[in-house]
Design a protein around this motif. Sequence first.
Motif, PDB file in Angstrom:
ATOM      1  N   VAL A 116       0.836  -1.204   0.000  1.00  0.00           N
ATOM      2  CA  VAL A 116       0.000   0.000   0.000  1.00  0.00           C
ATOM      3  C   VAL A 116       0.870   1.253   0.000  1.00  0.00           C
ATOM      4  O   VAL A 116       0.586   2.228  -0.705  1.00  0.00           O
ATOM      5  CB  VAL A 116      -0.942  -0.012   1.222  1.00  0.00           C
TER       6      VAL A 116
ATOM      7  N   ALA B  93       0.989   4.238  -2.818  1.00  0.00           N
ATOM      8  CA  ALA B  93       0.771   5.647  -2.471  1.00  0.00           C
ATOM      9  C   ALA B  93       1.935   6.505  -2.953  1.00  0.00           C
ATOM     10  O   ALA B  93       1.738   7.617  -3.467  1.00  0.00           O
ATOM     11  CB  ALA B  93       0.588   5.792  -0.964  1.00  0.00           C
TER      12      ALA B  93
ATOM     13  N   ASN C 106       1.683   6.890  -6.655  1.00  0.00           N
ATOM     14  CA  ASN C 106       0.614   7.847  -6.947  1.00  0.00           C
ATOM     15  C   ASN C 106       1.134   9.278  -6.799  1.00  0.00           C
ATOM     16  O   ASN C 106       0.870  10.141  -7.646  1.00  0.00           O
ATOM     17  CB  ASN C 106      -0.566   7.603  -6.003  1.00  0.00           C
TER      18      ASN C 106
ATOM     19  N   ARG D 229      -9.742   7.875   0.173  1.00  0.00           N
ATOM     20  CA  ARG D 229      -8.851   7.391   1.227  1.00  0.00           C
ATOM     21  C   ARG D 229      -9.488   7.504   2.603  1.00  0.00           C
ATOM     22  O   ARG D 229      -9.146   6.748   3.514  1.00  0.00           O
ATOM     23  CB  ARG D 229      -7.529   8.168   1.197  1.00  0.00           C
TER      24      ARG D 229
ATOM     25  N   GLN E 249      -7.945  -0.395   2.431  1.00  0.00           N
ATOM     26  CA  GLN E 249      -6.952   0.549   1.935  1.00  0.00           C
ATOM     27  C   GLN E 249      -6.308   0.091   0.628  1.00  0.00           C
ATOM     28  O   GLN E 249      -6.081   0.893  -0.281  1.00  0.00           O
ATOM     29  CB  GLN E 249      -5.876   0.756   3.003  1.00  0.00           C
ATOM     30  N   ARG E 250      -6.033  -1.178   0.523  1.00  0.00           N
ATOM     31  CA  ARG E 250      -5.378  -1.677  -0.684  1.00  0.00           C
ATOM     32  C   ARG E 250      -6.270  -1.495  -1.916  1.00  0.00           C
ATOM     33  O   ARG E 250      -5.803  -1.096  -2.986  1.00  0.00           O
ATOM     34  CB  ARG E 250      -4.996  -3.148  -0.514  1.00  0.00           C
TER      35      ARG E 250
ATOM     36  N   GLU F 231      -6.148   2.185  -2.962  1.00  0.00           N
ATOM     37  CA  GLU F 231      -4.918   2.610  -3.636  1.00  0.00           C
ATOM     38  C   GLU F 231      -4.826   2.030  -5.047  1.00  0.00           C
ATOM     39  O   GLU F 231      -4.354   2.700  -5.971  1.00  0.00           O
ATOM     40  CB  GLU F 231      -3.693   2.200  -2.809  1.00  0.00           C
TER      41      GLU F 231
END
Length: 232
Positions: free
Chosen positions: A10, A14, A17, A40, A46-47, A50
Amino acid sequence: MNQETRRMTVEDMAALNNERRLQLNEENRKYYEEMLVYLRMSPVEQRKVEELLLEMLDHLLIAQREGRTAQDVFGDDPESYCKEVIQTLGRQRLFHFPRFAFIFSTVLYVGFLSDALFRLTVYPLLNHFYGVPVPEGFKADWFVMAALGPLWIEGMMFFMRKSTFKGMGAKIGWFLLLPVISVGGFLLWQYIFKDAVPMLPIPAWMSLAIGAALWSIHRLVFKGVFKHVDIF
């Protein structure tokens, strides 16, 4: 999403990104970053978030090279778009054990360390100059606050979602509302239960030792054993 990206953590996604987002022009970046914050801060694994954000960014970069805008790609109502995405991904349960354990242990070791710090430094000064008595133990309501930590995090994420896609005045209002509610809730708790919550009769140095031990265990568990487990 290609196989290489699927193998990324993750944190790696990020970071990627952040790097790719610099390729967006100002208008597209502002539009995309509002969606990024909203997603978010949503109750989604969370994965998944993302991975989706990277896919959305790739689509937007392609569109930008073709002369199209983020509005052309995602529509005039980004908030509705994000809500539809969240429904597609599926909401995460409020009680997610890794997240609960992470927050509970964090609040607890912070509580013990704070207790030690105040009883060893702050309260003696207040006692010397103003006659404020030094507490004789550790307030057990830290355990309650640790257990309620996930609810507070959920509330914080809710307020941050509400502040997206809004003007600056509304953003400031939402950000100010959270600490007001938090402090108000804390003071109300202290007023109602100040005599009902027991005091654990442990010296300040023991609070310091317990806090340090809990911090070490927390770091060992979540930086080692559960390193690849999604907490949020």
